[in-house]
Design a protein around this motif. Structure first.
Motif, mmCIF file in Angstrom:
data_model
loop_
_atom_site.group_PDB
_atom_site.id
_atom_site.type_symbol
_atom_site.label_atom_id
_atom_site.label_comp_id
_atom_site.label_asym_id
_atom_site.label_seq_id
_atom_site.Cartn_x
_atom_site.Cartn_y
_atom_site.Cartn_z
ATOM 1 N N SER A 182 0.806 -1.529 0.305
ATOM 2 C CA SER A 182 -0.092 0.117 0.403
ATOM 3 C C SER A 182 0.768 1.014 -0.086
ATOM 4 O O SER A 182 0.576 2.207 -0.276
ATOM 5 C CB SER A 182 -0.802 0.050 1.195
ATOM 6 O OG SER A 182 -0.292 0.029 2.730
ATOM 7 N N ILE A 183 1.770 1.160 0.378
ATOM 8 C CA ILE A 183 2.579 2.311 0.323
ATOM 9 C C ILE A 183 3.938 2.624 -1.270
ATOM 10 O O ILE A 183 4.404 3.693 -1.454
ATOM 11 C CB ILE A 183 3.963 2.986 1.360
ATOM 12 C CG1 ILE A 183 4.852 1.633 2.145
ATOM 13 C CG2 ILE A 183 2.658 2.885 2.400
ATOM 14 C CD1 ILE A 183 5.806 1.861 1.868
ATOM 15 N N CYS A 184 3.765 1.375 -1.972
ATOM 16 C CA CYS A 184 4.813 1.447 -3.026
ATOM 17 C C CYS A 184 4.272 1.979 -3.901
ATOM 18 O O CYS A 184 2.635 1.913 -4.088
ATOM 19 C CB CYS A 184 5.235 -0.207 -3.024
ATOM 20 S SG CYS A 184 6.773 -0.359 -2.074
ATOM 21 N N ILE A 185 4.137 2.255 -5.430
ATOM 22 C CA ILE A 185 3.893 2.657 -6.216
ATOM 23 C C ILE A 185 4.074 1.286 -7.051
ATOM 24 O O ILE A 185 4.614 1.330 -8.401
ATOM 25 C CB ILE A 185 4.207 4.209 -7.399
ATOM 26 C CG1 ILE A 185 4.447 5.048 -6.211
ATOM 27 C CG2 ILE A 185 3.443 3.974 -8.874
ATOM 28 C CD1 ILE A 185 4.652 6.187 -6.606
ATOM 29 N N LYS A 187 4.597 5.487 -2.705
ATOM 30 C CA LYS A 187 3.752 7.139 -2.233
ATOM 31 C C LYS A 187 4.174 8.232 -1.584
ATOM 32 O O LYS A 187 4.090 9.357 -1.401
ATOM 33 C CB LYS A 187 2.540 6.472 -2.606
ATOM 34 C CG LYS A 187 1.978 5.721 -3.672
ATOM 35 C CD LYS A 187 -0.203 5.073 -2.754
ATOM 36 C CE LYS A 187 0.334 3.666 -3.888
ATOM 37 N NZ LYS A 187 -1.923 3.369 -2.993
ATOM 38 N N HIS A 188 4.656 7.428 0.040
ATOM 39 C CA HIS A 188 4.864 8.278 0.950
ATOM 40 C C HIS A 188 4.934 6.714 2.341
ATOM 41 O O HIS A 188 5.187 6.013 2.111
ATOM 42 C CB HIS A 188 3.830 9.013 1.832
ATOM 43 C CG HIS A 188 2.497 8.258 2.029
ATOM 44 N ND1 HIS A 188 2.329 6.762 2.410
ATOM 45 C CD2 HIS A 188 1.389 8.570 1.001
ATOM 46 C CE1 HIS A 188 1.016 6.780 2.648
ATOM 47 N NE2 HIS A 188 0.533 6.842 1.333
ATOM 48 N N THR A 242 2.303 11.656 5.557
ATOM 49 C CA THR A 242 2.026 12.172 3.449
ATOM 50 C C THR A 242 2.096 13.533 4.868
ATOM 51 O O THR A 242 1.487 14.191 3.823
ATOM 52 C CB THR A 242 0.919 12.037 3.564
ATOM 53 O OG1 THR A 242 -0.060 12.441 4.443
ATOM 54 C CG2 THR A 242 0.404 10.667 3.023
ATOM 55 N N SER A 280 4.691 14.470 -0.134
ATOM 56 C CA SER A 280 4.685 13.492 -0.871
ATOM 57 C C SER A 280 4.687 13.107 -2.616
ATOM 58 O O SER A 280 4.563 14.155 -3.318
ATOM 59 C CB SER A 280 3.342 12.661 -1.142
ATOM 60 O OG SER A 280 2.290 11.378 -2.190
ATOM 61 N N LEU A 333 2.670 11.969 -4.971
ATOM 62 C CA LEU A 333 1.743 11.968 -5.599
ATOM 63 C C LEU A 333 1.053 13.512 -5.567
ATOM 64 O O LEU A 333 1.277 14.195 -4.614
ATOM 65 C CB LEU A 333 0.494 11.268 -4.942
ATOM 66 C CG LEU A 333 1.198 9.461 -4.270
ATOM 67 C CD1 LEU A 333 -0.150 8.433 -3.789
ATOM 68 C CD2 LEU A 333 1.566 9.584 -5.659
ATOM 69 N N SER A 380 -5.230 12.851 -4.743
ATOM 70 C CA SER A 380 -4.608 11.624 -3.916
ATOM 71 C C SER A 380 -4.962 11.753 -3.184
ATOM 72 O O SER A 380 -4.861 10.914 -2.602
ATOM 73 C CB SER A 380 -3.766 11.385 -5.429
ATOM 74 O OG SER A 380 -2.249 11.523 -4.929
ATOM 75 N N LEU A 381 -4.134 12.914 -2.629
ATOM 76 C CA LEU A 381 -3.794 12.017 -0.703
ATOM 77 C C LEU A 381 -5.783 12.653 0.144
ATOM 78 O O LEU A 381 -4.946 12.921 1.359
ATOM 79 C CB LEU A 381 -2.915 13.788 -0.021
ATOM 80 C CG LEU A 381 -1.512 13.463 -1.084
ATOM 81 C CD1 LEU A 381 -0.417 14.298 -0.588
ATOM 82 C CD2 LEU A 381 -0.903 12.082 -0.536
ATOM 83 N N GLU A 419 -5.373 1.880 2.718
ATOM 84 C CA GLU A 419 -5.522 3.328 3.632
ATOM 85 C C GLU A 419 -6.806 3.896 3.299
ATOM 86 O O GLU A 419 -8.419 3.778 2.917
ATOM 87 C CB GLU A 419 -4.956 4.348 2.663
ATOM 88 C CG GLU A 419 -3.293 3.752 2.023
ATOM 89 C CD GLU A 419 -2.827 4.661 1.246
ATOM 90 O OE1 GLU A 419 -3.225 5.771 0.673
ATOM 91 O OE2 GLU A 419 -1.058 5.118 1.103
#
Lengths: 243, 255
Positions: A90-93, A135-136, A174, A177, A179, A183-184, B218
């Motif tokens: 969930s944190i990797c792009i 992403k963060h 975040t 970020s 992104l 998107s945040l 998230e």
């Protein structure tokens, strides 16, 4: 409700943090993370060509291998692998390197409580060191609930054994970020007010859980600051070497 | 070979049958769930105890197409190798039949289910009532169609009650998936694949206590609160069904 802790800390106080990056030379990225006596070493290999089982034509795959301090891997370690895998996914792009696999190997050096948060922090630092696009950042923390209903942060092994319940929380960091702004947002709230992973153990009331969430979020700000300082120090030292 | 005049067309165009089927516009703003349920509607649940004669207690659960059978053995003497313990031990094992998943043998991907089942039940069982002994919980997923772990946990709780293991309260478990701004309760396999995040709550409804809460993906704080409330309400309803199942069995045995 103040609680006397064996090491003299206040309920909200974290153990001293130590993080060092690029400590292994054969891996693409590595980091060691210590919280008090708990120490974890993480190494990242990849992105490399995906295996038949894990390859995904749309997204990069992340593989987590947990190495205990001694002995064979058990059910608990398998669960840790899965939690770590989901958190890192969930944190990797992951759309950047489709059809590839990134391996994260986590070696437990010493376990003195709050092992999973320590491993998540180490893995996150190792991914940054390997230059994997994120992403963060993510910061993990452990909160535990005593029988009297008092909440303490970052418990040691002895404290964990006496606790009624404890929670491992992972928050997104975040403030900055890669992104775009929109998107945040998670609904109407910024993602900085959100949560990425939460794993509980033991029975607790809903109110206890929500209190832990508040305490954890407050403490995660300090952790975020520490992580950022570490990364900035590393990048400035690398820039000076290159210069 | 390619030189044979007019044997093969210059370009290849796939026949209409080989065209990839376009996925339905699932997870858009106005999407409808594949099985026609509302966003906050659970699948029809069916429970039955006493499914395995050889076990101390057993239960069979069916949530839509997800089918699970759980057997409980014990309390029985702990192995010699295990150290003395003044509280009981709980041993949990979750396995999948080879035909449970759409792709043969895919169930082995869920190795963490054993530890999660243990965590979920540990807080509800009064382990002090059977020192020096072990209770074994064996769960077998006959058909996997999404939300497998919550079904396994609920079914295991019923099997423990059937085995006469002392518990603080019955344990019910429900999961919620998040898609953009929508929260979907009790997701099926298709929905689990496309979800942005998931939240699973295992609780003791009478005591309003959580024994396990797992969040992935998230989530914002408001979403978490909304999801938790949704799960807790569903758990309370599920616990009623489970209790009525136990009452039926008790009344039948009295007759």
């Amino acid at each position: 409700m103040e609680t006397d802790r064996p090491d003299g800390r206040t309920p909200n106080q974290l153990r001293p943090l130590v993080c060092s990056c690029s400590i292994l030379h054969r891996s693409h990225g590595s980091a060691s993370w210590a919280q008090g006596e708990t120490k974890v070493l993480a190494a990242v290999y990849g992105p490399k060509a995906g295996t038949k089982k894990s390859e995904n034509p749309e997204k990069a795959s992340i593989e987590v291998i947990w190495k205990p301090k001694t002995g064979q891997i058990g059910k608990v370690e398998k669960e840790y692998e899965m939690i770590l895998k989901r958190t890192l996914e969930s944190i990797c792009i992951r759309t950047i390197y489709p059809n590839t696999t990134t391996s994260v190997i986590v070696q437990v050096v010493h376990d003195d409580g709050a092992l999973l948060p320590c491993a998540i922090n180490a893995a996150c630092a190792a991914l940054v060191d390997a230059g994997i696009p994120l992403k963060h950042l993510a910061v993990a923390i452990c909160c535990s609930v005593t029988d009297s209903g008092c909440i303490i942060l970052d418990p040691t092994k002895d404290e964990e054994e006496k606790m009624k319940a404890f929670i491992n929380l992972v928050f997104p960091n975040t403030i900055v970020s890669v992104l775009p702004e929109g998107s945040l947002q998670a609904g109407s709230e910024p993602m900085a007010h959100g949560i990425m992973t939460s794993i509980t153990q033991g029975a607790m009331s809903v109110d206890d859980y929500l209190h832990c969430l508040e305490r954890g979020r407050a403490a995660s700000a300090r952790l975020s600051e520490f992580v950022r300082k570490n990364i900035e120090l590393k990048s400035t030292s690398e820039a000076s070497k290159a210069g | 070979m390619a030189g044979k005049g007019g044997a093969t067309p210059a370009t290849y165009s796939p026949s209409p049958t080989t065209n990839r089927k376009k996925k339905p516009p699932i997870f858009k703003e106005d999407w409808v769930r594949p099985d026609g349920r509302g966003f906050h509607q659970c699948r029809p649940a069916f429970f039955r105890t006493g499914a395995v004669n050889a076990a101390s207690g057993s239960a069979y659960a069916e949530f839509g197409n997800t089918k699970v059978i759980v057997s409980v053995f014990g309390p029985r003497e702990s192995k010699k190798a295990m150290m003395y313990s003044d509280i009981g031990r709980l041993n949990c094992n979750v396995s999948f039949t080879t035909f449970a998943t759409p792709i043969r043998g895919q169930g082995s991907d869920h190795k963490e289910y054993c530890a999660m089942l243990h965590k979920a039940l540990e807080g509800a069982i009064i382990l002090e009532t059977f020192p020096k002994t072990t209770v074994d919980v064996f769960a077998l997923v006959l058909e996997s169609s999404g939300s497998d772990l919550p079904v396994v946990i609920s079914c295991a709780s019923l099997a423990l009650a059937d085995a006469g293991i002392m518990m603080y309260d019955i344990v019910a478990s429900v999961s919620v998936s998040c898609f953009n701004k929508n929260l979907v309760i009790d997701p099926i396999l298709e929905e689990e694949i496309g979800q942005d995040g998931s939240l699973m709550i295992t609780c003791m409804p009478s005591r309003y206590e959580i024994t396990q809460l797992t969040v992935t993906g998230e989530w914002s704080t408001t979403k978490i609160n909304e999801g938790m409330q949704l799960c807790l309400d569903a758990c309370a309803k599920l616990a009623k069904i489970m209790r009525s199942c136990l009452k039926e069995v008790a009344s039948d045995s009295q007759e």
